[in-house]
Motif scaffolding. Structure first.
Motif, PDB file in Angstrom:
ATOM      1  N   MET A   1     -48.380  -2.516  11.311  1.00  0.00           N
ATOM      2  CA  MET A   1     -47.273  -2.878  13.368  1.00  0.00           C
ATOM      3  C   MET A   1     -46.081  -2.751  13.535  1.00  0.00           C
ATOM      4  SD  MET A   1     -49.490  -7.055  13.837  1.00  0.00           S
ATOM      5  CE  MET A   1     -50.277  -6.107  15.022  1.00  0.00           C
ATOM      6  N   LYS A   2     -45.213  -2.849  12.781  1.00  0.00           N
ATOM      7  CA  LYS A   2     -44.078  -2.745  13.142  1.00  0.00           C
ATOM      8  C   LYS A   2     -44.114  -0.501  13.342  1.00  0.00           C
ATOM      9  CE  LYS A   2     -39.065  -2.707  13.901  1.00  0.00           C
ATOM     10  NZ  LYS A   2     -39.095  -0.905  14.055  1.00  0.00           N
TER      11      LYS A   2
ATOM     12  N   VAL B   1     -38.945  -8.186  15.432  1.00  0.00           N
ATOM     13  CA  VAL B   1     -40.232  -7.956  13.947  1.00  0.00           C
ATOM     14  C   VAL B   1     -39.756  -9.997  13.572  1.00  0.00           C
ATOM     15  CG1 VAL B   1     -40.398  -6.483  12.590  1.00  0.00           C
ATOM     16  CG2 VAL B   1     -39.219  -5.469  14.439  1.00  0.00           C
TER      17      VAL B   1
ATOM     18  N   THR C   1     -36.431  -4.515  20.254  1.00  0.00           N
ATOM     19  CA  THR C   1     -37.402  -5.345  19.565  1.00  0.00           C
ATOM     20  C   THR C   1     -37.415  -6.828  18.997  1.00  0.00           C
ATOM     21  OG1 THR C   1     -38.231  -4.310  17.541  1.00  0.00           O
ATOM     22  CG2 THR C   1     -38.797  -2.957  19.378  1.00  0.00           C
TER      23      THR C   1
ATOM     24  N   THR D   1     -43.231  -7.834  17.921  1.00  0.00           N
ATOM     25  CA  THR D   1     -43.915  -7.115  16.837  1.00  0.00           C
ATOM     26  C   THR D   1     -43.631  -8.267  15.307  1.00  0.00           C
ATOM     27  OG1 THR D   1     -45.540  -5.920  16.010  1.00  0.00           O
ATOM     28  CG2 THR D   1     -42.806  -5.278  15.940  1.00  0.00           C
ATOM     29  N   SER D   2     -44.451  -7.665  14.808  1.00  0.00           N
ATOM     30  CA  SER D   2     -44.515  -7.939  13.668  1.00  0.00           C
ATOM     31  C   SER D   2     -44.341  -7.290  12.326  1.00  0.00           C
ATOM     32  CB  SER D   2     -45.058  -9.451  12.591  1.00  0.00           C
ATOM     33  OG  SER D   2     -46.054  -8.392  12.333  1.00  0.00           O
TER      34      SER D   2
ATOM     35  N   GLY E   1     -53.916  -6.432  19.154  1.00  0.00           N
ATOM     36  CA  GLY E   1     -53.177  -5.554  17.287  1.00  0.00           C
ATOM     37  C   GLY E   1     -54.040  -4.870  17.278  1.00  0.00           C
TER      38      GLY E   1
ATOM     39  N   VAL F   1     -45.511   0.318  16.532  1.00  0.00           N
ATOM     40  CA  VAL F   1     -44.882   0.056  17.394  1.00  0.00           C
ATOM     41  C   VAL F   1     -43.796   1.883  17.468  1.00  0.00           C
ATOM     42  CG1 VAL F   1     -42.833  -1.120  18.373  1.00  0.00           C
ATOM     43  CG2 VAL F   1     -44.832  -2.455  17.836  1.00  0.00           C
TER      44      VAL F   1
ATOM     45  N   TYR G   1     -46.954  -7.926  20.066  1.00  0.00           N
ATOM     46  CA  TYR G   1     -47.967  -7.144  19.894  1.00  0.00           C
ATOM     47  C   TYR G   1     -47.934  -7.493  18.445  1.00  0.00           C
ATOM     48  CZ  TYR G   1     -49.952  -2.307  17.608  1.00  0.00           C
ATOM     49  OH  TYR G   1     -50.582  -2.183  17.042  1.00  0.00           O
ATOM     50  N   MET G   2     -48.931  -9.406  18.252  1.00  0.00           N
ATOM     51  CA  MET G   2     -49.013  -9.570  16.920  1.00  0.00           C
ATOM     52  C   MET G   2     -49.898  -9.620  16.349  1.00  0.00           C
ATOM     53  SD  MET G   2     -45.086 -10.802  17.479  1.00  0.00           S
ATOM     54  CE  MET G   2     -45.534 -12.262  16.366  1.00  0.00           C
TER      55      MET G   2
ATOM     56  N   LEU H   1     -51.309   1.504  23.012  1.00  0.00           N
ATOM     57  CA  LEU H   1     -49.617   0.636  22.854  1.00  0.00           C
ATOM     58  C   LEU H   1     -48.813   1.629  23.958  1.00  0.00           C
ATOM     59  CD1 LEU H   1     -48.820  -1.622  22.073  1.00  0.00           C
ATOM     60  CD2 LEU H   1     -47.610  -0.620  20.033  1.00  0.00           C
TER      61      LEU H   1
ATOM     62  N   VAL I   1     -40.206  -5.536  23.102  1.00  0.00           N
ATOM     63  CA  VAL I   1     -41.713  -6.090  22.393  1.00  0.00           C
ATOM     64  C   VAL I   1     -41.417  -6.895  21.438  1.00  0.00           C
ATOM     65  CG1 VAL I   1     -43.349  -4.131  20.547  1.00  0.00           C
ATOM     66  CG2 VAL I   1     -41.765  -3.602  22.313  1.00  0.00           C
TER      67      VAL I   1
END
Ligand code: 7RM
Length: 629
Positions: free
Chosen positions: A182-183, A201, A199, A169-170, A148, A186, A122-123, A155, A167
């Motif tokens: 985004m985080k 990140v 996760t 992600t950023s 995203g 998440v 999920y980026m 999600l 996961v």
């Protein structure tokens, strides 16, 4: 592998239908396999069972990266163009790509990910999103990229359906003049995702985000600890490479499963032939990696072909509607692949945004995601291609894995609005509602495919019956696309749009049932029906008819709350453009909503509503027509 003339295409096409196994066998020989296949194809559309390059073993990243290193270690694999234009744009060589992917793959291993495990990605649109996909593939893990723009709830649904373990992600994403968290999304999702243990990140925006001790790790800290090598894990040709969720006619998105060997062979073959990519050219696909176009024609196809591509983090209209054209000049892009909705939006912004740029580097233009109207086609042709670049109108689907019907750039004569002819190996069939094949030219019907191709869907995750029912049960022994299609006097195909309850909003596939169930979550809505209607920029807009018999709220308040509910449950891309409050919906005596009528009303075709005699209460129509927005 690359066809050079139209005659060569015709020849390849003929061989591919007469002897598909021989045809694909010789193409597959152009890749590195750890172990060769003992049978090219094993199939039936009844179960369905589809197996390509049976019992072969491979690792797709070895073909995307390692294979190129002797010649291309210092060649640019990706040019990263950030959201904000800057002069220090990043060139990532094949060697750097190798190192980044290996380090990340090692981190995944350390987090306990092994072959067959699912990993959610999920980026933002940054190179790390591609590294993430390839790192999974390096160790035989199955990636599930979630766009995203999807909400926490979307999600949750996707993570839980495929039981993702990790996961990637950023902290957040830059998008035009906005920062998107985004985080945080998440974190919200993971409260309901027991399968996720960790996760990773990536720090993109630098925003302070919560870190849960023991669960969340910092991408850069962890990757820096790892060596830049990681032996590829070889998997069976039919082992899954990835899952990608897509909308169908029910409320629950389905996890389309793609294989490794067949997907590799077809994405590379189609990339090279459709775009006619030549060594040292710069290619740019503006899709997001969250969609199939990003998977096949940002990540896998171009890398398999050893290409140089642009990864673009931004949006077409920031800081202004000249952004695409600026990037084309800046990086001397030769092949540009985008969606009709973007073309229409930039056309609407006016030619002043195009004029400052030369666009002389362009050689090929592409279109994908929805039917391209003739006007947009001509605007693209004239103002961007300067009437000297072939336009490839590429028709395909998440389920097809790669482009099935499209001109081959410079080889196939193009025609506005037409995806033209099938690629070698693809056997389109038009059928009527009874499933009878419609032969000859100048005909129209439902588009099916008669014979398997290497990158086709293998199953829907965790529910093979759903795959069978959706794609292989409507018409016996055919794959059904869900699209309507015309074949003109010269045998060219023109896709007319979906014939099922799937909408195409700005090239994003959204099911009417998904939006309906999100709207139904509102406590005052007792029932609703959603249809698509023609929209100048988006292609289709979303029109919602809602029954709210009792409420203490104003219509404006209700509308806002309904929009919020859709944003929360799916994402902003699924927000209705129009919400009409109605007393009743047109239903058959058996209680089925007659969407055909609602669609006609939303389209404004009021005089031609068709047969309304089977309606339970024909008077509802009048009320709906009077209140039309
Ligand atoms: C690649 C992608 C698939 C649906 C498909 C069509 C529509 C896509 C075209 C097109 C007309 C095109 N995958 N579609 N490309 N319609 N001409 N060139 O978009 O799974 O997200 O959507 O998109 O209806 O069934 S997708």
């Amino acid at each position: 592998m690359q066809l050079q003339t139209f005659e060569a295409y015709l020849e390849a096409y003929e061989l591919s239908t007469k002897n598909p196994e021989q045809f694909w066998h010789s193409i597959a020989e152009g890749f590195i396999w750890q172990q060769p296949w003992n049978k090219v194809l094993n199939w039936n559309f009844k179960d369905p069972t589809i197996q390509w390059f049976c019992n072969a073993r491979l690792n797709i990243t070895e073909n995307c990266i390692d294979r190129h290193l002797p010649q291309k270690a210092n060649t640019t694999a990706f040019i990263f163009e950030e959201n904000e234009s800057s002069n220090n744009h990043l060139h990532i060589s094949y060697q750097q790509l190798h190192d980044e992917v290996c380090r990340l793959a090692n981190v995944l291993k350390q987090l306990g990910v092994t072959k067959g495990n699912r990993v959610c990605i999920y980026m933002p649109m940054i190179p790390q999103a591609v590294y993430a996909m390839l790192a999974c593939a390096r160790i035989g893990a199955v990636h599930s990229v979630v766009f995203g723009g999807f909400s926490a709830q979307a999600l949750v649904d996707r993570i839980n359906d495929s039981q993702c373990k990790v996961v990637l992600t950023s902290d957040g994403a830059f998008r035009g003049n906005k920062k998107i968290p985004m985080k945080a999304t998440v974190d919200e999702a993971l409260q309901h995702c027991p399968s996720v243990t960790h996760t990773l990140v990536y720090n993109r925006t630098g925003d302070n985000v919560a870190k849960q001790e023991g669960r969340d790790f910092d991408w850069e800290t962890e990757t820096q600890k790892q060596p830049a090598s990681c032996a590829p894990v070889y998997i069976d040709s039919e082992d899954p490479l990835f899952i990608l969720y897509t909308s169908g006619s029910t409320g629950k998105p389905k996890g389309v499963v793609h294989s490794s060997g067949g997907y590799m062979v077809y994405t590379c073959y189609s990339f090279l032939n459709v775009f006619q990519y030549q060594a040292n050219q710069v290619y740019w696909c503006t899709a997001d990696v969250g969609w199939i176009t990003g998977h096949s024609y940002i990540t896998y196809g171009p890398l398999l072909a050893g290409a140089t591509s642009v990864i673009f983090e931004g949006i077409p209209t920031y800081p202004n509607a000249g952004r695409f054209w600026e990037v084309i000049d800046k990086h001397q892009v030769n092949i540009f692949y985008t969606a009709p909705t973007a073309i229409r939006a930039l056309e609407a912004a006016g030619l002043d945004f195009v004029k400052p740029y030369s666009l002389a580097s362009l050689k090929v233009l592409g279109s994908v995601g929805e039917p391209i109207n003739e006007e947009a086609w001509h605007w693209y042709d004239t103002n961007i291609g300067k009437n000297r670049c072939p336009i490839v109108d590429t028709w395909w689907q998440t389920e097809t894995g790669g482009i099935l019907i499209s001109p081959l750039a410079g080889l196939t004569k193009t025609k506005p609005g037409f995806a033209t002819l099938p690629l070698p190996g693809i056997q389109p069939v038009l059928v009527n509602d009874k499933g009878e094949e419609i032969e000859g030219n100048n005909v129209e019907g439902n588009l099916c495919i008669r014979f398997p191709w290497p990158s086709m869907i293998r199953t829907t995750f965790g529910d093979h019956e759903r795959c069978r029912h959706n794609y292989f049960a409507t018409y016996t022994n055919l794959y059904f696309t869900g699209d309507g299609c015309k074949r003109d006097e010269e045998g060219y195909y023109r896709i007319t749009g979906r014939v099922d309850d799937v909408m195409n909003i700005s090239g994003h596939r959204i099911g009417t049932a998904e939006v309906e169930s999100a709207i139904d979550e509102h406590e005052d809505v007792v029932e609703c029906a959603v249809v698509g209607y023609p929209h100048d920029i988006k292609g289709q807009g979303i029109y919602a008819y809602c029954i709210v018999p009792h409420t203490t709220k104003t219509e404006a308040e209700l509308r806002q709350e309904i929009l919020n509910s859709v944003t929360q449950l799916i994402g902003a891309i699924a927000k209705p453009d129009k919400i009409q409050f109605v007393k009743g919906l047109p239903k058959t005596r058996s209680g089925k909503i007659m969407r055909r009528i609602l669609r006609k009303i939303a389209e404004g075709e009021l005089s031609n509503l068709g047969d309304t005699s089977t309606l339970l209460d024909p008077t509802v129509i009048e009320e709906i027509v009077t209140g039309k927005l």
